[in-house]
Design a protein around this motif. Structure first.
Motif, PDB file in Angstrom:
ATOM      1  N   LEU A 160       0.821  -1.206   0.000  1.00 13.51           N
ATOM      2  CA  LEU A 160       0.000   0.000   0.000  1.00 13.51           C
ATOM      3  C   LEU A 160       0.857   1.259   0.000  1.00 13.51           C
ATOM      4  O   LEU A 160       0.461   2.280  -0.583  1.00 13.51           O
ATOM      5  N   SER A 161       2.024   1.167   0.619  1.00 12.93           N
ATOM      6  CA  SER A 161       2.897   2.342   0.698  1.00 12.93           C
ATOM      7  C   SER A 161       3.417   2.766  -0.676  1.00 12.93           C
ATOM      8  O   SER A 161       3.983   3.848  -0.822  1.00 12.93           O
ATOM      9  N   MET A 169     -10.728   0.760  -1.114  1.00 15.10           N
ATOM     10  CA  MET A 169      -9.766   0.679  -0.015  1.00 15.10           C
ATOM     11  C   MET A 169     -10.431   1.068   1.298  1.00 15.10           C
ATOM     12  O   MET A 169     -11.309   1.936   1.331  1.00 15.10           O
ATOM     13  N   SER A 170     -10.013   0.453   2.390  1.00 12.64           N
ATOM     14  CA  SER A 170     -10.566   0.790   3.700  1.00 12.64           C
ATOM     15  C   SER A 170     -10.117   2.188   4.115  1.00 12.64           C
ATOM     16  O   SER A 170      -8.962   2.576   3.921  1.00 12.64           O
ATOM     17  N   ALA A 215      -9.660  11.936  -1.766  1.00 11.69           N
ATOM     18  CA  ALA A 215     -10.353  10.643  -1.642  1.00 11.69           C
ATOM     19  C   ALA A 215     -11.631  10.850  -0.856  1.00 11.69           C
ATOM     20  O   ALA A 215     -11.618  11.483   0.209  1.00 11.69           O
ATOM     21  N   ARG A 216     -12.722  10.318  -1.371  1.00 10.02           N
ATOM     22  CA  ARG A 216     -14.026  10.459  -0.714  1.00 10.02           C
ATOM     23  C   ARG A 216     -14.435   9.104  -0.148  1.00 10.02           C
ATOM     24  O   ARG A 216     -14.461   8.103  -0.870  1.00 10.02           O
ATOM     25  N   CYS A 217     -14.761   9.076   1.133  1.00 10.35           N
ATOM     26  CA  CYS A 217     -15.067   7.810   1.818  1.00 10.35           C
ATOM     27  C   CYS A 217     -16.484   7.818   2.387  1.00 10.35           C
ATOM     28  O   CYS A 217     -16.941   8.816   2.948  1.00 10.35           O
ATOM     29  N   VAL A 222     -13.289   3.867   0.547  1.00 10.27           N
ATOM     30  CA  VAL A 222     -13.078   4.895  -0.477  1.00 10.27           C
ATOM     31  C   VAL A 222     -14.013   4.588  -1.640  1.00 10.27           C
ATOM     32  O   VAL A 222     -14.010   3.483  -2.183  1.00 10.27           O
ATOM     33  N   ILE A 223     -14.853   5.576  -2.012  1.00  9.81           N
ATOM     34  CA  ILE A 223     -15.805   5.340  -3.109  1.00  9.81           C
ATOM     35  C   ILE A 223     -15.509   6.210  -4.332  1.00  9.81           C
ATOM     36  O   ILE A 223     -16.067   5.988  -5.407  1.00  9.81           O
TER      37      ILE A 223
END
Length: 292
Positions: A160-161, A169-170, A215-217, A222-223
């Motif tokens: 992920l890094s 993604m969570s 990023a919109r969660c 993340v959606i």
């Protein structure tokens, strides 16, 4: 003459039947004697703790000859001892635990009671050891599972890094990507899902004062993402506009385009930089169109 002949025949028949009866009775008595002798020999072998040899004698006695003899019980006793000698304490215990020998010698009875106590004590120790072994095995399994989970988590975070936030993604990992920590100011709006309103969290990643990624969660996932890194690296005017739009909006309120909407390439980018300044996306989109 004929009368004497008939009498002779009858006498012969009676004698023959009597002879057959006597023979059968003698066979039965002989069989009983043999069974009794076999049983006694088996008992003597048990007293000498020769259980395999005793079992061989006992197996010669058929079920119809068991009668009052405790052959089955003595067989169970022999098999229990042989299981014990083979370190099979579970079978030894199960076979001897219910035995109640009655018609046996005092020596066998004494040996039985002593053997029962010994097997019971060792079986209880065995159960304790089994419980400890199972507990240790469970602990080891749990430890291995935790180590595997930690290794998997470490591998995931390393992977992920090297990425940026992506759809699905969570939200938990929002600060673990190659973009690092997002801006401390988290914006919010509303997402409608199946007629239900949910709060959406918008995370901005900045380079200096310029937003390079958003990023919109919703509901912990993340959606939606907006990636402006290419525009920033190419020095596009839209990136510069985003970095200065907030200060502009608080400045010349008399300007026709006080939010510098004309500097944005699309209404979505403009809306997410000025969410708090409009009643909704349509209002911001109308403003952006008028400013073009």
């Amino acid at each position: 003459m004929k009368k004497n002949l008939k009498r002779s025949i009858l006498v012969c028949v009676v004698l023959l039947v009597a002879a057959l009866f006597v023979a059968a009775w003698m066979d039965e008595r002989q069989r009983e004697t043999e069974v009794r002798v076999t049983y006694q020999e088996a008992e003597e072998l048990i007293e000498q703790e020769l259980y395999e040899e005793a079992e061989e004698f006992l197996e010669q006695i058929s079920e119809k000859d068991y009668s009052d003899l405790e052959t089955k019980e003595l067989l169970a006793l022999c098999e229990s001892h042989m299981s014990y000698d083979s370190d099979d304490i579970t079978t030894a215990y199960s076979m001897v635990n219910s035995l109640e020998l009655q018609n046996v010698s005092a020596e066998i009875q004494e040996k039985l009671e002593s053997y029962k106590e010994q097997v019971t004590a060792e079986y209880e120790v065995y159960l304790e050891e089994q419980a400890i072994a199972e507990s240790e095995a469970e602990e080891q399994k749990k430890k291995e599972q935790e180590e595997q989970a930690a290794a998997k988590e470490k591998s995931f975070l390393e992977s992920l890094s090297k990425k940026v936030p992506y759809v699905g993604m969570s939200e938990t990992y929002i600060s673990k990507t190659s973009l690092g920590e997002p801006s401390s100011t988290v914006r919010h709006n509303t997402e409608m899902i199946s007629g239900q309103a949910y709060t959406a969290n918008l995370y901005d990643f900045k380079s200096g004062n310029t937003t390079i990624f958003t990023a919109r969660c919703v509901q912990g996932k993340v959606i939606q993402v907006w990636d402006n890194r290419d525009k920033v690296s190419s020095g596009s005017s839209s990136s510069s506009a985003r970095s200065s739009s907030k200060s502009s909006s608080s400045g010349s309120s008399s300007s026709k385009d006080e939010y510098n909407a004309s500097d944005y390439d699309d209404p979505e980018e403009f809306y997410y930089d000025h969410y708090d300044d409009f009643d909704g996306y349509e209002d911001a989109e109308t403003y952006w169109e008028d400013a073009q």
